[in-house]
Motif scaffolding. Sequence first.
Motif, PDB file in Angstrom:
ATOM      1  N   ALA A 244      72.407   7.754  44.844  1.00 28.34           N
ATOM      2  CA  ALA A 244      73.212   7.890  45.956  1.00 28.34           C
ATOM      3  C   ALA A 244      74.626   8.195  45.710  1.00 28.34           C
ATOM      4  O   ALA A 244      75.330   9.310  46.398  1.00 28.34           O
ATOM      5  N   ASN A 245      75.186   7.540  44.789  1.00 23.00           N
ATOM      6  CA  ASN A 245      76.769   7.696  44.386  1.00 23.00           C
ATOM      7  C   ASN A 245      76.801   9.051  43.511  1.00 23.00           C
ATOM      8  O   ASN A 245      77.719   9.884  44.049  1.00 23.00           O
ATOM      9  N   TYR A 246      76.076   9.629  42.899  1.00 23.53           N
ATOM     10  CA  TYR A 246      75.837  10.749  42.070  1.00 23.53           C
ATOM     11  C   TYR A 246      75.816  11.886  43.219  1.00 23.53           C
ATOM     12  O   TYR A 246      76.623  12.915  43.133  1.00 23.53           O
ATOM     13  N   ALA A 247      74.893  11.810  44.309  1.00 25.41           N
ATOM     14  CA  ALA A 247      74.930  12.805  45.362  1.00 25.41           C
ATOM     15  C   ALA A 247      76.013  12.814  46.078  1.00 25.41           C
ATOM     16  O   ALA A 247      76.617  13.802  46.459  1.00 25.41           O
ATOM     17  N   ALA A 248      76.738  11.669  46.485  1.00 25.83           N
ATOM     18  CA  ALA A 248      77.861  11.524  47.370  1.00 25.83           C
ATOM     19  C   ALA A 248      78.916  12.324  46.668  1.00 25.83           C
ATOM     20  O   ALA A 248      79.826  12.833  47.262  1.00 25.83           O
ATOM     21  N   ASP A 249      79.086  12.282  45.201  1.00 26.95           N
ATOM     22  CA  ASP A 249      80.302  12.631  44.595  1.00 26.95           C
ATOM     23  C   ASP A 249      79.939  14.256  44.334  1.00 26.95           C
ATOM     24  O   ASP A 249      80.718  14.808  43.533  1.00 26.95           O
ATOM     25  N   GLY A 250      78.645  14.749  44.756  1.00 28.14           N
ATOM     26  CA  GLY A 250      78.621  16.162  44.596  1.00 28.14           C
ATOM     27  C   GLY A 250      78.095  16.613  43.178  1.00 28.14           C
ATOM     28  O   GLY A 250      78.152  17.559  42.645  1.00 28.14           O
ATOM     29  N   LEU A 251      77.514  15.360  42.346  1.00 28.84           N
ATOM     30  CA  LEU A 251      77.052  15.709  40.894  1.00 28.84           C
ATOM     31  C   LEU A 251      75.707  16.015  40.814  1.00 28.84           C
ATOM     32  O   LEU A 251      75.245  16.625  39.826  1.00 28.84           O
ATOM     33  N   ILE A 252      74.785  15.816  41.825  1.00 34.55           N
ATOM     34  CA  ILE A 252      73.295  16.319  41.941  1.00 34.55           C
ATOM     35  C   ILE A 252      73.071  16.768  43.345  1.00 34.55           C
ATOM     36  O   ILE A 252      73.631  16.311  44.315  1.00 34.55           O
ATOM     37  N   PHE A 253      72.068  17.363  43.458  1.00 42.25           N
ATOM     38  CA  PHE A 253      71.418  17.605  44.661  1.00 42.25           C
ATOM     39  C   PHE A 253      70.119  17.330  44.717  1.00 42.25           C
ATOM     40  O   PHE A 253      69.184  17.878  44.011  1.00 42.25           O
ATOM     41  N   ARG A 254      69.631  16.323  45.720  1.00 41.99           N
ATOM     42  CA  ARG A 254      68.498  15.691  45.693  1.00 41.99           C
ATOM     43  C   ARG A 254      67.312  16.462  46.391  1.00 41.99           C
ATOM     44  O   ARG A 254      67.588  16.913  47.463  1.00 41.99           O
ATOM     45  N   SER A 255      66.192  16.586  46.065  1.00 37.72           N
ATOM     46  CA  SER A 255      65.075  17.393  46.756  1.00 37.72           C
ATOM     47  C   SER A 255      63.739  16.397  46.498  1.00 37.72           C
ATOM     48  O   SER A 255      63.586  15.533  45.570  1.00 37.72           O
TER      49      SER A 255
END
Length: 331
Positions: free
Chosen positions: A282-293
Amino acid sequence: MAGDRVLWLLSDGAPGHWSQSQGIADALAATEPVDIQRINLTVRSTFWKRLGRLSMPWIRNSRWWLAKVYNIRLPASTPSLIISSGGNTLLANALLARLFNAPNVYSGTLKGYDASAYRVIFTVVSQKLSNNCILPLPPVPQAISSVPDIAGDATPCVAVLIGGDGAGYRYTAADWRNLAQWLVALAASREARILLTTSRRTGAAAEAILQAELPVDLLADAVWWLQDPRPVVRSFLQRATSVVVTEDSLTMIAESIYSRREVLTWAPEQVAPNTNDAQALANYAADGLIFRSHMGAEINLLARDAKIAHCPDVPGMIRAALQPHLNLGEL
């Protein structure tokens, strides 16, 4: 060499754990002369390990407990710093620090061990401890964190790093078929070819499904780990403009982020990650480091010309956290 800081890296044999320990050592090696020494260990007795965890604040004879719990052979050197990751190394890390009066660090959650037994605890999710250094990404070796700029194949490439069952993720045959179809659609939307590697955990059945579902001409290169293993992650990341990685491996996700490419993660239908892993994602996604699918998600998460993701200076953060304990040079 004489005068080098001697770093003892404890290894339980798990590549992901070793990657984090090596990442901490490499962060120091970037500015300090170091002698990195790997110490392999296996647990001799789970009963005594559990008892050691409960008794750790009162243990006085560290050498006796090490022999009781572990199969381990110590080098003749004296450590300047003890480093480890992985639950099976926690007790050994603390005991060796006491035995040699050396500072020690651990990367990961403590699993019930006494936090005061370690100088610094590196995690990506807050453990609410005074000696907890929270990193935006887990440590990785310098060879991973310094992937060169995109090599530039004639046709754009998407690197695909595939794990398997574990860490609360369970894949069915339908999941693997859906992933293959998703990759075909993604590659078409990016006008790209695929650089794919499976791993030790993927399994023969999954590899067979992926091979059957993915057109051969779509694959710029493919490593089917159970058939012909090759270490290709770094070279694939260098060639790729985008990366797809399954969410069951936080290590592979971190390595992908460090490459400063666009990173898309993919999850099967049945997921139950532990609280720490779920928060990290969740942190990685919030920081724009990953895009979850996931199954059924939109393919075009980003335009093909999306900017390469930023990457935090994790080695610098590690050195800053260790500065008070090692009297490092100018940071």
